[in-house]
Motif scaffolding. Structure first.
Motif, PDB file in Angstrom:
ATOM      1  N   ILE A  90       0.844  -1.199   0.000  1.00 30.38           N
ATOM      2  CA  ILE A  90       0.000   0.000   0.000  1.00 30.38           C
ATOM      3  C   ILE A  90       0.878   1.248   0.000  1.00 30.38           C
ATOM      4  O   ILE A  90       0.579   2.231  -0.683  1.00 30.38           O
ATOM      5  CB  ILE A  90      -0.986  -0.006   1.180  1.00 30.38           C
ATOM      6  CG1 ILE A  90      -2.039  -1.111   0.969  1.00 30.38           C
ATOM      7  CG2 ILE A  90      -1.654   1.350   1.356  1.00 30.38           C
ATOM      8  CD1 ILE A  90      -2.926  -1.359   2.175  1.00 30.38           C
ATOM      9  N   GLN A  91       1.994   1.206   0.740  1.00 29.16           N
ATOM     10  CA  GLN A  91       2.925   2.340   0.748  1.00 29.16           C
ATOM     11  C   GLN A  91       3.474   2.584  -0.652  1.00 29.16           C
ATOM     12  O   GLN A  91       3.536   3.723  -1.114  1.00 29.16           O
ATOM     13  CB  GLN A  91       4.068   2.094   1.732  1.00 29.16           C
ATOM     14  CG  GLN A  91       5.112   3.194   1.740  1.00 29.16           C
ATOM     15  CD  GLN A  91       4.561   4.514   2.202  1.00 29.16           C
ATOM     16  OE1 GLN A  91       4.073   4.623   3.314  1.00 29.16           O
ATOM     17  NE2 GLN A  91       4.628   5.529   1.362  1.00 29.16           N
ATOM     18  N   LEU A  92       3.858   1.518  -1.346  1.00 29.79           N
ATOM     19  CA  LEU A  92       4.371   1.666  -2.714  1.00 29.79           C
ATOM     20  C   LEU A  92       3.298   2.242  -3.631  1.00 29.79           C
ATOM     21  O   LEU A  92       3.572   3.126  -4.451  1.00 29.79           O
ATOM     22  CB  LEU A  92       4.864   0.325  -3.258  1.00 29.79           C
ATOM     23  CG  LEU A  92       6.099  -0.267  -2.588  1.00 29.79           C
ATOM     24  CD1 LEU A  92       6.395  -1.643  -3.176  1.00 29.79           C
ATOM     25  CD2 LEU A  92       7.296   0.647  -2.715  1.00 29.79           C
ATOM     26  N   VAL A 105       6.638   1.515  -9.143  1.00 35.04           N
ATOM     27  CA  VAL A 105       7.394   1.738  -7.909  1.00 35.04           C
ATOM     28  C   VAL A 105       7.767   0.389  -7.318  1.00 35.04           C
ATOM     29  O   VAL A 105       6.956  -0.544  -7.331  1.00 35.04           O
ATOM     30  CB  VAL A 105       6.565   2.530  -6.877  1.00 35.04           C
ATOM     31  CG1 VAL A 105       7.377   2.808  -5.626  1.00 35.04           C
ATOM     32  CG2 VAL A 105       6.065   3.843  -7.467  1.00 35.04           C
ATOM     33  N   SER A 106       8.987   0.278  -6.806  1.00 28.69           N
ATOM     34  CA  SER A 106       9.402  -0.946  -6.131  1.00 28.69           C
ATOM     35  C   SER A 106      10.321  -0.589  -4.974  1.00 28.69           C
ATOM     36  O   SER A 106      10.833   0.528  -4.884  1.00 28.69           O
ATOM     37  CB  SER A 106      10.106  -1.903  -7.104  1.00 28.69           C
ATOM     38  OG  SER A 106      11.286  -1.309  -7.600  1.00 28.69           O
ATOM     39  N   ALA A 107      10.497  -1.540  -4.085  1.00 27.95           N
ATOM     40  CA  ALA A 107      11.415  -1.394  -2.953  1.00 27.95           C
ATOM     41  C   ALA A 107      11.875  -2.790  -2.576  1.00 27.95           C
ATOM     42  O   ALA A 107      11.303  -3.787  -3.019  1.00 27.95           O
ATOM     43  CB  ALA A 107      10.731  -0.708  -1.778  1.00 27.95           C
ATOM     44  N   GLU A 108      12.887  -2.864  -1.748  1.00 26.02           N
ATOM     45  CA  GLU A 108      13.392  -4.152  -1.292  1.00 26.02           C
ATOM     46  C   GLU A 108      12.961  -4.395   0.140  1.00 26.02           C
ATOM     47  O   GLU A 108      12.756  -3.460   0.912  1.00 26.02           O
ATOM     48  CB  GLU A 108      14.921  -4.178  -1.374  1.00 26.02           C
ATOM     49  CG  GLU A 108      15.444  -4.096  -2.783  1.00 26.02           C
ATOM     50  CD  GLU A 108      16.961  -4.021  -2.844  1.00 26.02           C
ATOM     51  OE1 GLU A 108      17.630  -4.285  -1.821  1.00 26.02           O
ATOM     52  OE2 GLU A 108      17.471  -3.682  -3.923  1.00 26.02           O
ATOM     53  N   GLY A 109      12.835  -5.657   0.472  1.00 25.27           N
ATOM     54  CA  GLY A 109      12.551  -6.084   1.831  1.00 25.27           C
ATOM     55  C   GLY A 109      13.059  -7.501   1.992  1.00 25.27           C
ATOM     56  O   GLY A 109      13.351  -8.186   1.006  1.00 25.27           O
ATOM     57  N   HIS A 110      13.186  -7.952   3.224  1.00 21.10           N
ATOM     58  CA  HIS A 110      13.655  -9.312   3.478  1.00 21.10           C
ATOM     59  C   HIS A 110      12.830  -9.912   4.598  1.00 21.10           C
ATOM     60  O   HIS A 110      12.671  -9.292   5.654  1.00 21.10           O
ATOM     61  CB  HIS A 110      15.133  -9.306   3.852  1.00 21.10           C
ATOM     62  CG  HIS A 110      15.785 -10.646   3.737  1.00 21.10           C
ATOM     63  ND1 HIS A 110      15.477 -11.701   4.566  1.00 21.10           N
ATOM     64  CD2 HIS A 110      16.713 -11.101   2.874  1.00 21.10           C
ATOM     65  CE1 HIS A 110      16.197 -12.753   4.228  1.00 21.10           C
ATOM     66  NE2 HIS A 110      16.966 -12.414   3.197  1.00 21.10           N
ATOM     67  N   PRO A 111      12.277 -11.120   4.401  1.00 20.53           N
ATOM     68  CA  PRO A 111      11.406 -11.704   5.418  1.00 20.53           C
ATOM     69  C   PRO A 111      12.106 -12.020   6.735  1.00 20.53           C
ATOM     70  O   PRO A 111      11.445 -12.136   7.762  1.00 20.53           O
ATOM     71  CB  PRO A 111      10.885 -12.990   4.751  1.00 20.53           C
ATOM     72  CG  PRO A 111      11.840 -13.297   3.657  1.00 20.53           C
ATOM     73  CD  PRO A 111      12.427 -11.989   3.231  1.00 20.53           C
ATOM     74  N   ILE A 113      14.375  -3.648   8.494  1.00 20.70           N
ATOM     75  CA  ILE A 113      13.036  -4.233   8.508  1.00 20.70           C
ATOM     76  C   ILE A 113      12.073  -3.443   7.630  1.00 20.70           C
ATOM     77  O   ILE A 113      11.093  -3.977   7.127  1.00 20.70           O
ATOM     78  CB  ILE A 113      12.500  -4.372   9.949  1.00 20.70           C
ATOM     79  CG1 ILE A 113      11.325  -5.351   9.954  1.00 20.70           C
ATOM     80  CG2 ILE A 113      12.156  -3.016  10.551  1.00 20.70           C
ATOM     81  CD1 ILE A 113      11.086  -6.024  11.259  1.00 20.70           C
ATOM     82  N   GLU A 114      12.379  -2.166   7.432  1.00 18.34           N
ATOM     83  CA  GLU A 114      11.504  -1.324   6.608  1.00 18.34           C
ATOM     84  C   GLU A 114      11.817  -1.524   5.129  1.00 18.34           C
ATOM     85  O   GLU A 114      12.933  -1.906   4.767  1.00 18.34           O
ATOM     86  CB  GLU A 114      11.685   0.152   6.977  1.00 18.34           C
ATOM     87  CG  GLU A 114      13.014   0.759   6.573  1.00 18.34           C
ATOM     88  CD  GLU A 114      14.150   0.543   7.566  1.00 18.34           C
ATOM     89  OE1 GLU A 114      15.219   1.147   7.343  1.00 18.34           O
ATOM     90  OE2 GLU A 114      13.996  -0.202   8.542  1.00 18.34           O
ATOM     91  N   PRO A 115      10.811  -1.295   4.276  1.00 20.15           N
ATOM     92  CA  PRO A 115      11.111  -1.303   2.840  1.00 20.15           C
ATOM     93  C   PRO A 115      12.226  -0.286   2.570  1.00 20.15           C
ATOM     94  O   PRO A 115      12.261   0.790   3.181  1.00 20.15           O
ATOM     95  CB  PRO A 115       9.795  -0.861   2.199  1.00 20.15           C
ATOM     96  CG  PRO A 115       8.747  -1.173   3.208  1.00 20.15           C
ATOM     97  CD  PRO A 115       9.412  -0.973   4.545  1.00 20.15           C
ATOM     98  N   HIS A 116      13.147  -0.636   1.701  1.00 21.47           N
ATOM     99  CA  HIS A 116      14.289   0.243   1.438  1.00 21.47           C
ATOM    100  C   HIS A 116      14.683   0.139  -0.038  1.00 21.47           C
ATOM    101  O   HIS A 116      14.170  -0.687  -0.777  1.00 21.47           O
ATOM    102  CB  HIS A 116      15.464  -0.095   2.365  1.00 21.47           C
ATOM    103  CG  HIS A 116      15.885  -1.526   2.310  1.00 21.47           C
ATOM    104  ND1 HIS A 116      15.181  -2.531   2.935  1.00 21.47           N
ATOM    105  CD2 HIS A 116      16.916  -2.132   1.677  1.00 21.47           C
ATOM    106  CE1 HIS A 116      15.767  -3.685   2.713  1.00 21.47           C
ATOM    107  NE2 HIS A 116      16.817  -3.476   1.939  1.00 21.47           N
TER     108      HIS A 116
END
Length: 175
Positions: free
Chosen positions: A73-75, A104-110, A122-125
């Motif tokens: 939703i942020q993206l 729009v895209s961002a990275e994250g890791h579970p 922990i935040e999208p980056h």
């Protein structure tokens, strides 16, 4: 059906009226949203003005995949804000634009912030966006459009500038 350039002409007129009204009544706006978690599903119902949307996760996190998750939703909000800002700036610059699209895209890791992954945010980056513009305008005008988008897009500015968030919890006993 009219095209985007017809809309940009209407947008230019609307923006002039909006700015005149804002100048005559220069008061801050308060934006708000509420979120209710629904029973056994854990689905989040988001309410903004008269609109509702659902936020959920997929089954890997016990969700039902009934809507986008919060980072998605942020993206989407960032992409929508960039697109809307592009429309406003193009209208004010009197540009001829046939189409605008934003990815729009961002990275994250579970496993972010868990043992062995403490250094992973922990935040999208690493946010990235691409604006696809179809136009006959010369490249320098489109470059200026892009500069103005970055200077005036509220959610772009929110993400690139540090913010302060104040929060509290109100505890109630079950009835």
């Amino acid at each position: 059906m009219s095209d985007l350039n017809d809309f940009l002409a209407d947008k230019r007129v609307a923006l002039a009226g909006f700015m005149a009204e804002a100048a005559a009544n220069p008061e801050k706006m308060t934006l708000s949203a509420s979120v209710d978690v629904r029973g056994r599903s854990g689905v989040r119902v988001i309410k903004v003005r008269q609109f509702e949307m659902v936020s959920d996760t997929d089954s890997s996190l016990a969700g039902f995949d009934l809507g986008p998750n919060s980072p998605e939703i942020q993206l989407a909000a960032l992409g929508s804000c960039i697109a809307h800002t592009a429309l406003m700036v193009a209208a004010m610059m009197e540009l001829s634009i046939d189409e605008i699209g934003v990815e729009v895209s961002a990275e994250g890791h579970p496993l972010a912030q868990t043992p062995g992954y403490e250094e992973v945010p922990i935040e999208p980056h690493n946010f990235r966006y691409t604006i696809q513009i179809t136009s006959t305008e010369p490249e320098p005008k489109i470059e200026e459009l892009h500069r103005q988008i970055q200077a005036t897009c509220p959610l772009y500015k929110l993400l690139v500038n540090p913010q302060t968030i104040h929060g509290n919890v109100v505890l109630s006993a079950p009835s």
